[in-house]
Design a protein around this motif. Structure first.
Motif, mmCIF file in Angstrom:
data_model
loop_
_atom_site.group_PDB
_atom_site.id
_atom_site.type_symbol
_atom_site.label_atom_id
_atom_site.label_comp_id
_atom_site.label_asym_id
_atom_site.label_seq_id
_atom_site.Cartn_x
_atom_site.Cartn_y
_atom_site.Cartn_z
ATOM 1 N N UNK A 152 31.458 34.497 40.183
ATOM 2 C CA UNK A 152 32.237 34.690 41.414
ATOM 3 C C UNK A 152 31.643 35.846 42.203
ATOM 4 N N UNK A 153 32.062 35.925 43.455
ATOM 5 C CA UNK A 153 31.746 37.100 44.263
ATOM 6 C C UNK A 153 32.920 37.373 45.191
ATOM 7 N N UNK A 154 33.027 38.621 45.612
ATOM 8 C CA UNK A 154 34.084 39.049 46.524
ATOM 9 C C UNK A 154 33.518 39.167 47.922
ATOM 10 N N UNK A 155 34.373 38.857 48.878
ATOM 11 C CA UNK A 155 34.011 39.071 50.270
ATOM 12 C C UNK A 155 35.221 39.724 50.942
ATOM 13 N N UNK A 156 34.995 40.885 51.537
ATOM 14 C CA UNK A 156 36.087 41.566 52.228
ATOM 15 C C UNK A 156 36.167 41.089 53.665
ATOM 16 N N UNK A 157 37.373 40.738 54.060
ATOM 17 C CA UNK A 157 37.641 40.330 55.432
ATOM 18 C C UNK A 157 38.857 41.108 55.890
ATOM 19 N N UNK A 158 38.578 42.046 56.772
ATOM 20 C CA UNK A 158 39.598 42.961 57.272
ATOM 21 C C UNK A 158 40.153 43.757 56.099
ATOM 22 N N UNK A 159 41.428 43.620 55.781
ATOM 23 C CA UNK A 159 42.007 44.417 54.691
ATOM 24 C C UNK A 159 42.186 43.617 53.403
ATOM 25 N N UNK A 160 41.694 42.396 53.414
ATOM 26 C CA UNK A 160 41.883 41.544 52.254
ATOM 27 C C UNK A 160 40.551 41.243 51.567
ATOM 28 N N UNK A 161 40.657 41.074 50.264
ATOM 29 C CA UNK A 161 39.494 40.665 49.490
ATOM 30 C C UNK A 161 39.645 39.191 49.150
ATOM 31 N N UNK A 162 38.614 38.418 49.461
ATOM 32 C CA UNK A 162 38.612 36.987 49.168
ATOM 33 C C UNK A 162 37.635 36.714 48.032
ATOM 34 N N UNK A 163 38.028 35.818 47.168
ATOM 35 C CA UNK A 163 37.227 35.499 45.991
ATOM 36 C C UNK A 163 36.602 34.121 46.186
ATOM 37 N N UNK A 164 35.310 34.045 45.909
ATOM 38 C CA UNK A 164 34.545 32.801 46.040
ATOM 39 C C UNK A 164 33.771 32.546 44.752
ATOM 40 N N UNK A 165 33.525 31.284 44.483
ATOM 41 C CA UNK A 165 32.658 30.932 43.361
ATOM 42 C C UNK A 165 31.208 30.988 43.796
ATOM 43 N N UNK A 166 30.383 31.454 42.900
ATOM 44 C CA UNK A 166 28.941 31.366 43.131
ATOM 45 C C UNK A 166 28.518 29.929 42.815
ATOM 46 N N UNK A 167 27.278 29.626 43.068
ATOM 47 C CA UNK A 167 26.755 28.299 42.728
ATOM 48 C C UNK A 167 26.917 28.035 41.230
ATOM 49 N N UNK A 168 26.635 29.044 40.438
ATOM 50 C CA UNK A 168 26.781 28.930 38.981
ATOM 51 C C UNK A 168 28.248 28.693 38.597
ATOM 52 N N UNK A 169 29.164 29.344 39.292
ATOM 53 C CA UNK A 169 30.591 29.162 39.046
ATOM 54 C C UNK A 169 31.052 27.753 39.377
ATOM 55 N N UNK A 170 30.551 27.214 40.487
ATOM 56 C CA UNK A 170 30.881 25.840 40.881
ATOM 57 C C UNK A 170 30.378 24.868 39.821
ATOM 58 N N UNK A 171 29.156 25.058 39.364
ATOM 59 C CA UNK A 171 28.582 24.181 38.336
ATOM 60 C C UNK A 171 29.430 24.205 37.065
#
Length: 145
Positions: free
Chosen positions: A82-101
């Motif tokens: 996974x990786x985090x992406x900050x957008x304004x005051x919130x942290x969003x969590x996304x899967x990496x390619x490896x996580x999706x697999x």
């Protein structure tokens, strides 16, 4: 207080924790090939289903504390799942390619988990118990304690 088996068998706290320990062992076996505990797998699956989920919503869906989610996410980041992406005051969590697999390969593990507990409890009892536990958890969740 005289202690006998009835204090254990009639105590929801004790019986639910006892059941949880057994289910944890079954789930750990079913997900063994991932080298991750079931708790991490469920976090990944929620992020898979809700790409870019906020950490707050993730905590709510999994019924975990923010500190627990931070610890889980930190570990999964180190594993490049996974990786985090900050957008304004919130942290969003996304899967990496490896996580999706990894998530796309989880069907077999979930099938194995279901097969294991359904073979022990029976299909109908498994479904009924899951429904009762979910509904009961929702009722308790609404209480402010």
């Amino acid at each position: 207080m005289k202690i006998d088996d009835s204090i254990l068998s009639l105590c929801l706290f004790f019986t639910s924790n006892r059941f949880s320990r057994y289910m944890t062992k079954i789930a750990e076996d079913a997900f063994a090939e991932t080298n991750l505990s079931p708790s991490y797998i469920y976090l990944l699956i929620v992020v898979y289903q809700y790409p870019g989920i906020t950490q707050k919503k993730l905590c709510d869906k999994l019924s975990i504390a923010p500190s627990t989610s931070t610890r889980f996410i930190n570990k999964l980041e180190k594993l490049n799942l996974v990786y985090r992406r900050s957008e304004w005051k919130e942290t969003h969590i996304h899967l990496s390619e490896k996580g999706v697999e990894l998530c796309e390969k989880m069907d077999e593990c979930f099938d194995e988990l279901h097969k294991r507990y359904a073979s022990i409890l029976g299909e109908e009892k498994s479904n009924e118990l899951a429904k009762i536990l979910y509904e009961s958890s929702e009722i308790i969740k609404k209480e402010k304690f």
